[in-house]
Scaffold this active site. Structure first.
Site, PDB file in Angstrom:
ATOM      1  N   ASP A  38      -8.175   2.333  12.352  1.00  0.00           N
ATOM      2  CA  ASP A  38      -7.590   1.904  11.071  1.00  0.00           C
ATOM      3  C   ASP A  38      -7.296   3.169  10.254  1.00  0.00           C
ATOM      4  O   ASP A  38      -6.170   3.680  10.281  1.00  0.00           O
ATOM      5  CB  ASP A  38      -8.567   0.951  10.367  1.00  0.00           C
ATOM      6  CG  ASP A  38      -8.172   0.642   8.928  1.00  0.00           C
ATOM      7  OD1 ASP A  38      -7.011   0.887   8.540  1.00  0.00           O
ATOM      8  OD2 ASP A  38      -9.021   0.145   8.162  1.00  0.00           O
TER       9      ASP A  38
ATOM     10  N   GLU B 215     -14.093  -1.047  14.940  1.00  0.00           N
ATOM     11  CA  GLU B 215     -13.024  -0.389  14.179  1.00  0.00           C
ATOM     12  C   GLU B 215     -13.579   0.838  13.468  1.00  0.00           C
ATOM     13  O   GLU B 215     -14.674   0.782  12.898  1.00  0.00           O
ATOM     14  CB  GLU B 215     -12.485  -1.412  13.158  1.00  0.00           C
ATOM     15  CG  GLU B 215     -11.422  -0.894  12.223  1.00  0.00           C
ATOM     16  CD  GLU B 215     -11.011  -1.990  11.216  1.00  0.00           C
ATOM     17  OE1 GLU B 215     -11.219  -3.184  11.481  1.00  0.00           O
ATOM     18  OE2 GLU B 215     -10.490  -1.617  10.148  1.00  0.00           O
TER      19      GLU B 215
ATOM     20  N   GLN C 163     -19.069  -1.388   6.939  1.00  0.00           N
ATOM     21  CA  GLN C 163     -18.263  -2.192   6.004  1.00  0.00           C
ATOM     22  C   GLN C 163     -18.169  -3.681   6.313  1.00  0.00           C
ATOM     23  O   GLN C 163     -18.344  -4.506   5.424  1.00  0.00           O
ATOM     24  CB  GLN C 163     -16.865  -1.585   5.917  1.00  0.00           C
ATOM     25  CG  GLN C 163     -15.968  -2.232   4.893  1.00  0.00           C
ATOM     26  CD  GLN C 163     -14.615  -1.555   4.845  1.00  0.00           C
ATOM     27  OE1 GLN C 163     -14.482  -0.445   4.353  1.00  0.00           O
ATOM     28  NE2 GLN C 163     -13.610  -2.193   5.401  1.00  0.00           N
TER      29      GLN C 163
ATOM     30  N   ARG D 241      -5.375  -6.514   3.299  1.00  0.00           N
ATOM     31  CA  ARG D 241      -6.151  -5.479   2.582  1.00  0.00           C
ATOM     32  C   ARG D 241      -7.308  -6.123   1.811  1.00  0.00           C
ATOM     33  O   ARG D 241      -7.328  -7.331   1.604  1.00  0.00           O
ATOM     34  CB  ARG D 241      -5.258  -4.714   1.599  1.00  0.00           C
ATOM     35  CG  ARG D 241      -4.083  -3.983   2.199  1.00  0.00           C
ATOM     36  CD  ARG D 241      -4.409  -3.078   3.367  1.00  0.00           C
ATOM     37  NE  ARG D 241      -5.369  -2.030   3.111  1.00  0.00           N
ATOM     38  CZ  ARG D 241      -5.112  -0.724   3.095  1.00  0.00           C
ATOM     39  NH1 ARG D 241      -3.875  -0.304   3.291  1.00  0.00           N
ATOM     40  NH2 ARG D 241      -6.073   0.159   2.907  1.00  0.00           N
TER      41      ARG D 241
ATOM     42  N   LYS E 219      -1.656  -2.340   9.224  1.00  0.00           N
ATOM     43  CA  LYS E 219      -1.538  -2.786   7.829  1.00  0.00           C
ATOM     44  C   LYS E 219      -0.203  -2.255   7.323  1.00  0.00           C
ATOM     45  O   LYS E 219      -0.011  -1.032   7.251  1.00  0.00           O
ATOM     46  CB  LYS E 219      -2.650  -2.175   6.981  1.00  0.00           C
ATOM     47  CG  LYS E 219      -4.067  -2.638   7.308  1.00  0.00           C
ATOM     48  CD  LYS E 219      -5.077  -1.695   6.639  1.00  0.00           C
ATOM     49  CE  LYS E 219      -6.476  -2.248   6.644  1.00  0.00           C
ATOM     50  NZ  LYS E 219      -7.462  -1.181   6.292  1.00  0.00           N
TER      51      LYS E 219
ATOM     52  N   GLU F 115     -13.781  -8.938   0.017  1.00  0.00           N
ATOM     53  CA  GLU F 115     -13.030  -9.867   0.865  1.00  0.00           C
ATOM     54  C   GLU F 115     -13.717 -11.225   0.951  1.00  0.00           C
ATOM     55  O   GLU F 115     -13.417 -12.028   1.831  1.00  0.00           O
ATOM     56  CB  GLU F 115     -12.831  -9.263   2.264  1.00  0.00           C
ATOM     57  CG  GLU F 115     -12.013  -7.979   2.186  1.00  0.00           C
ATOM     58  CD  GLU F 115     -11.559  -7.458   3.540  1.00  0.00           C
ATOM     59  OE1 GLU F 115     -11.893  -8.066   4.576  1.00  0.00           O
ATOM     60  OE2 GLU F 115     -10.860  -6.436   3.553  1.00  0.00           O
TER      61      GLU F 115
HETATM   62  P1  PGA Z   1      -9.220  -1.749   2.698  1.00  0.00           P
HETATM   63  O1  PGA Z   1     -10.275  -2.242   3.766  1.00  0.00           O
HETATM   64  O2  PGA Z   1      -8.156  -2.753   2.544  1.00  0.00           O
HETATM   65  O3  PGA Z   1     -10.113  -1.578   1.482  1.00  0.00           O
HETATM   66  O4  PGA Z   1      -8.706  -0.419   3.217  1.00  0.00           O
HETATM   67  C1  PGA Z   1      -9.974  -2.928   4.924  1.00  0.00           C
HETATM   68  C2  PGA Z   1     -10.402  -2.163   6.142  1.00  0.00           C
HETATM   69  O5  PGA Z   1     -11.009  -1.079   6.073  1.00  0.00           O
HETATM   70  O6  PGA Z   1     -10.105  -2.619   7.242  1.00  0.00           O
HETATM   71 ZN    ZN Z   2     -10.968  -0.743   8.353  1.00  0.00          ZN
END
Ligand code: PGA
Ligand code: ZN
Length: 424
Positions: free
Chosen positions: A315, A288, A167, A369, A340, A210
């Protein structure tokens, strides 16, 4: 005490609905907070209440969450004099009454929790980060340092249409001694990467969620190579001045006990070997979600293989949930919490998650996020809660810059040391 709570459905950085709540106190002090939303979410996250009406925003409307603030929460909370954030948050949890906040919605509850925090900070005539600092330190309002930034350069996975499996490739400007220097370095590296992307793929493609670059890489490792090349073109030395942090987000390519990494089909042990190999060959300091959220069995092996040298962050594994963090501490599954706040739904519960992780000697990365708003409370939180790292996406979109610019503002008012990490 609170005299009124009013909420509004607004849109996030992807154009999907979310919630903004305004809290008014008895003396007329008024403050608002907007709530973000994830896309590569963990299964154990608190429930974000959505209307489910397919005729409106494909079912993702937030009118019910808004109504819950305007009626149930407004009626129940107004005129009560809450002595602390904890008391307000306890009332929110009790009014919801469900284990994962599905009744009133974690989005509704968190919007009240943070709007209240901001209103109290305003009433006390303190910046929000000082109020946050007070929440975890009791009595001490002064933040002592800034987090090290981990800044999105390249995106894949669910944030970029899954052109590659993993990701995020994030830049860690380790040599920077301030937020200002961190952003200067990142700007150099971002533009080197954008130039190289244009030369190689004929496009800049600023479309990942992002704001990261997301060209059609051949595979995940090509992202790592491109990141190292961009750091070098910008004149910095990888592994000395600049390091890499990865969000593998492995839950999202885990099927039937196998990791579908690009065109490979790896067993958990092969996946751990693969990640270890990357960590030997690239200047990676943080990993992560290297394994899937329900692959509890293999996380301790990943931690054993790499945890001495790098940060093993949970996470999706942890979802900022104290019960899951406790389990991960007991089983030695990782050594870092990606925090988060909207994964759990109130400030007080997130603070409890943080202190559990800290008491175990872990590091804490505070993260926004992938679907964000122009609100900047996350920057104050990262400073106030003395995060070791702050993960806020790329430097190309205003919902991200709202937070980076807030950090610059705090730094201009109060220069503080930035966390030395990794120890170089
Ligand atoms: P998300 O991604 O806000 O789409 O969950 C951020 C992450 O995985 O750290
Ligand atoms: Zn993540």
């Amino acid at each position: 005490s609170i005299t009124s709570l009013t909420a509004l459905e607004i849109l996030d950085s992807r154009g999907w609905p979310t919630i903004k709540t305004t809290c008014t106190l008895a003396d007329g002090t008024r403050a608002s907070a907007s709530i973000p939303s994830g896309r590569s979410t963990g299964a154990a996250e608190a429930c974000e209440l959505r209307d489910g009406d397919p005729a409106r925003y494909r079912g993702k409307g937030c009118r019910q969450a808004v109504a819950n603030v305007n009626t149930t929460l407004h009626e129940a909370l107004r005129t009560t004099a809450f002595a602390s954030q904890q008391e307000l948050d306890q009332a929110l949890i009790a009014l919801d009454g469900s284990p994962n906040k599905q009744r009133l919605g974690a989005n509704a509850l968190l919007s009240v929790s943070i709007a209240f925090a901001r209103a109290i900070a305003a009433q006390q005539k303190r910046p929000l980060h000082e109020y946050f600092s007070y929440l975890i330190r009791e009595q001490a309002y002064q933040p002592t340092r800034f987090p090290r930034l981990t800044i999105n350069l390249f995106s894949g996975g669910r944030h970029a249409g899954k052109q590659v499996a993993i990701q995020d490739v994030l830049i860690v400007p380790s040599a920077a001694r301030s937020i200002d220097e961190s952003l200067v370095m990142m700007n150099d590296i971002y533009h080197a990467a954008a130039d190289r992307t244009f030369a190689r793929y004929g496009m800049r493609l600023l479309t990942a969620d992002e704001g990261g670059l997301a060209p059609p890489f051949e595979d995940s490792e090509a992202m790592l190579q491109a990141a190292v090349a961009a750091i070098e073109s910008a004149g910095w030395q990888p592994g000395r001045d600049v390091h890499l942090a990865l969000d593998i987000a492995a839950s999202h390519f885990y099927r039937d006990g196998r990791y579908l990494l690009d065109d490979r089909r790896l067993s958990p042990l092969e996946m751990i070997d693969h990640l270890s190999d990357w960590c030997r060959r690239y200047p990676i300091v943080s990993l992560e979600d290297g394994l899937a959220e329900d692959d509890w069995q293999h996380w301790p092996l990943l931690q054993q293989a790499l945890g001495e040298k790098i940060l093993i962050l949970g996470d999706d594994l942890l979802c900022t949930n104290p019960e899951r963090i406790r389990r991960a501490i007991d089983s030695r599954a990782c050594n870092g919490l990606l925090l988060k706040v909207n994964q759990i739904g109130t400030l007080s519960e997130a603070a409890a998650a943080r202190s559990l992780a800290k008491a175990a000697g872990w590091q804490v990365t505070i993260s926004v996020r992938s679907g964000e708003t122009e609100d900047n409370w996350a920057a104050d939180l990262a400073v106030g809660w003395a995060a070791d790292q702050f993960k806020n996406g790329s430097i190309t979109q205003s919902e991200r810059l709202a937070k980076y610019n807030r950090l610059l503002e705090i730094e201009a008012q109060r220069p503080l040391p930035i966390v030395d990490w990794p120890l170089v």
